[in-house]
Design an enzyme around this catalytic site. Structure first.
Site, PDB file in Angstrom:
ATOM      1  N   CYS A   1       0.839  -1.201   0.000  1.00  0.00           N
ATOM      2  CA  CYS A   1       0.000   0.000   0.000  1.00  0.00           C
ATOM      3  C   CYS A   1       0.874   1.250   0.000  1.00  0.00           C
ATOM      4  CB  CYS A   1      -0.923   0.004   1.216  1.00  0.00           C
ATOM      5  SG  CYS A   1      -2.159  -1.298   1.223  1.00  0.00           S
ATOM      6  N   ALA A   2       2.099   1.109  -0.500  1.00  0.00           N
ATOM      7  CA  ALA A   2       3.060   2.218  -0.470  1.00  0.00           C
ATOM      8  C   ALA A   2       3.228   2.834  -1.847  1.00  0.00           C
ATOM      9  CB  ALA A   2       4.400   1.728   0.087  1.00  0.00           C
ATOM     10  N   ARG A   3       4.069   2.203  -2.691  1.00  0.00           N
ATOM     11  CA  ARG A   3       4.349   2.713  -4.022  1.00  0.00           C
ATOM     12  C   ARG A   3       4.550   1.551  -4.976  1.00  0.00           C
ATOM     13  NH1 ARG A   3       2.329   6.631  -3.075  1.00  0.00           N
ATOM     14  NH2 ARG A   3       3.058   8.803  -3.040  1.00  0.00           N
TER      15      ARG A   3
ATOM     16  N   GLU B   1      -0.397   3.384 -13.381  1.00  0.00           N
ATOM     17  CA  GLU B   1      -1.794   3.536 -12.971  1.00  0.00           C
ATOM     18  C   GLU B   1      -2.503   4.486 -13.916  1.00  0.00           C
ATOM     19  OE1 GLU B   1      -1.669   4.788  -8.881  1.00  0.00           O
ATOM     20  OE2 GLU B   1      -0.763   2.923  -8.189  1.00  0.00           O
TER      21      GLU B   1
ATOM     22  N   HIS C   1      -5.547   2.473  -5.531  1.00  0.00           N
ATOM     23  CA  HIS C   1      -4.746   3.486  -4.847  1.00  0.00           C
ATOM     24  C   HIS C   1      -5.603   4.287  -3.858  1.00  0.00           C
ATOM     25  CE1 HIS C   1      -0.805   5.901  -5.422  1.00  0.00           C
ATOM     26  NE2 HIS C   1      -1.216   6.004  -4.179  1.00  0.00           N
ATOM     27  N   LEU C   2      -6.159   3.563  -2.884  1.00  0.00           N
ATOM     28  CA  LEU C   2      -7.079   4.161  -1.921  1.00  0.00           C
ATOM     29  C   LEU C   2      -6.450   4.408  -0.551  1.00  0.00           C
ATOM     30  CD1 LEU C   2     -10.349   2.094  -2.622  1.00  0.00           C
ATOM     31  CD2 LEU C   2      -9.671   4.308  -3.576  1.00  0.00           C
ATOM     32  N   GLY C   3      -5.144   4.195  -0.434  1.00  0.00           N
ATOM     33  CA  GLY C   3      -4.530   4.294   0.883  1.00  0.00           C
ATOM     34  C   GLY C   3      -4.803   5.598   1.609  1.00  0.00           C
TER      35      GLY C   3
END
Length: 540
Positions: A243-245, A274, A292-294
């Protein structure tokens, strides 16, 4: 910070918001009354469209959708600050921003909780097959046997990257009674023990962990950090969370590891490219993913926008920022210790460039006394800024000062000592050119402010503001009188005078504060006087 930036506070400041931001998050900008802020919201622009609109923009505010390229930065002739409403700044060309003296700020704390919660949610969903089971049920099938999961209790979680988010993930994992191993290049054994985690290398985590989550920035050193070789070290049935990059985990190698059965499943919130709607990893039933909802919570989106908005206001009011990315980041309490020295360091550099001849080759800065205990990087930047300002003008600031100096071949040396020889604090700056060497030293006097206290080693007491004549002479009777008489003939009034010498009849210096600038003819006239060796006009 750069003087010209603070001066902008009295004029209209154009703030261009290029990505959708929480309206509550930009309320600090809308409610600010001490600055004339012109807020422009224009989102979804193609690069060429943004380039065409950015020439008069002072602040560019983005999230992750807009890529701030070198071309965009070079088109932004008045840009002073780029704000990233979030943590990652890989969509901003930091090198180009630094070269052009543009400060980049982000919001490293605003989405910490949101990202940590999302990581735990993804890990739990991965362990219990929640998305797959829901889809099966939604399609009309009641299937309990296919979705037997694993518990988190007593499992080992490896956290690669133990910054703000990694620490918060560890707190939550320990609440689920997991064992936590953590890797971070700055994690000490004492800090690990304090947090109740086991300090480990990436290789040790790969060998021992049941779940592995990554929380590093995407850097050349971390790109493809988890790759084929690392997967080969892992337990059979390991589960991976990112959930980082996108790019920290090699996606092709992850795909192969899942197909081969090494990895039991992966939970991904980010991808190298993305949107990733047709990625091959999404074809695998062992993979769950989110777009990409972090940081996508109401609270986080408001918080990061508020943090960046407040930094914009702070920058144009005080010249400082809280969360700089491309300049030394110093805690507020530490910054407060050195801020009083900013102007002094800049004046010392500005003094030296005006008395020196030839190309500058080396800049030596010595910090003595209490100031030696501080983080002096901002002071060095200000001294360099003063040195370069004559030739680079307002283009040089705290952000690009060292870069510009090194680009032209100036060697920068810093020295610290707690012994200040009669002063509580003493900052000494020395310039070496291809022809000569000059030095000047200054301090701060309680209640009186900045003072230049040494010039070329001679003791003086000069307030570093205004116009001066710097004169090197031989200490002979009549030298001072002849200078005063010659200046009077040119209607130049002497406001203050400081003289210093090493011995009677030896070398000496004069620092004359004058009410108005002198002409080249005036300088030449003084230089012809008996016992006068050198005359320079100085403006501080």
């Amino acid at each position: 910070m750069a003087t010209e930036t603070i001066e902008k506070a009295t004029k209209t400041i154009n703030v261009f918001i290029a990505d959708p931001l929480s309206e509550d998050g930009i309320q600090p900008l809308r409610q600010e009354t001490g600055l004339d802020l012109n807020i422009i919201i224009d989102t979804g622009l193609a690069p060429e469209q943004l380039k065409a609109k950015i020439a008069d923009v002072h602040v560019l505010l983005v999230r992750s959708q807009t890529t701030v390229t070198r071309e965009i930065i070079e088109a932004a002739k008045n840009l002073k600050l780029i704000g990233r409403a979030g943590v990652g700044v890989d969509n901003i060309d930091l090198t180009a921003a630094t070269e052009h003296g543009i400060i980049v700020v982000n919001a490293p704390d605003g989405n910490t909780n949101s990202a940590a919660e999302h990581t735990i949610a993804m890990m739990t969903s991965l362990a219990r097959h929640i998305p797959q089971a829901f889809n099966t049920l939604k399609n009309g099938k009641w299937d309990r046997k296919s979705y037997v999961g694993v518990e988190l209790k007593n499992k080992t979680l490896g956290v690669v990257g133990f910054g703000r988010i990694g620490v918060e993930v560890a707190y939550r994992a320990k609440g689920s009674r997991m064992n936590v191993m953590a890797y971070d290049p700055f994690l000490s054994e004492e800090r690990a023990q304090e947090l109740g985690v086991t300090k480990a290398t990436v290789e040790e985590i790969c060998q021992a962990a049941d779940f592995i989550t990554v929380h590093t920035p995407l850097l050349p050193e971390t790109r493809n950090l988890i790759n084929k070789e690392k997967f080969a070290m892992m337990k059979d049935g390991v589960r991976i969370i990112n959930c980082a990059r996108g790019g920290i985990i090699n996606e092709d190698d992850l795909y192969d590891a899942i197909v081969e059965g090494k990895v039991a499943g992966a939970a991904l919130d980010v991808f190298v490219e993305e949107p990733a709607t047709d990625h091959k990893l999404l074809t695998l039933p062992q993979v769950i993913a989110t777009p990409h909802l972090g940081a996508s919570t109401i609270e986080a989106q408001e918080s990061v926008a508020v943090d960046v908005s407040n930094d914009i206001i702070k920058f144009f009011k005080t010249g400082t920022v809280t969360n700089p990315v491309n300049m030394p980041s110093i805690p507020k309490e530490k910054l407060a210790e050195v801020e009083p020295f900013f102007a002094l360091a800049e004046k010392l550099g500005k003094f030296l460039i005006q008395v020196s001849e030839g190309t500058v080759k080396e800049l030596n800065i010595s910090y003595a006394g209490e100031v030696a205990n501080y983080d002096v990087r901002p002071l060095t930047a200000n001294a360099i800024k003063g040195l370069l300002s004559t030739n680079h003008g307002t283009h040089v600031n705290d952000v690009n000062a060292r870069y510009l100096a090194e680009r032209v071949g100036i060697k920068i040396n810093e020295h610290k000592t707690t012994t200040a020889k009669g002063f509580t604090n003493l900052v000494t700056v020395e310039v070496k050119t291809e022809k000569e060497t000059h030095s000047v030293a200054g301090t701060l006097l309680n209640g009186l402010g900045a003072r230049i206290v040494k010039v070329e080693g001679f003791v003086v007491d000069v307030v570093p503001t205004g116009n001066f004549l710097y004169i090197k002479n031989t200490d002979k009777p009549g030298a001072i009188g002849r200078v005063a008489t010659k200046l009077a003939e040119s209607q130049v009034n002497i406001a203050t005078m400081q003289v210093g010498r090493d011995e009677v009849g030896g070398s000496a210096v004069m620092m004359l504060g004058i009410d108005n600038a002198v002409t080249p003819q005036d300088l030449a006239a003084v230089a012809t006087l008996e016992n006068i060796d050198e005359v320079k006009a100085i403006t501080l």
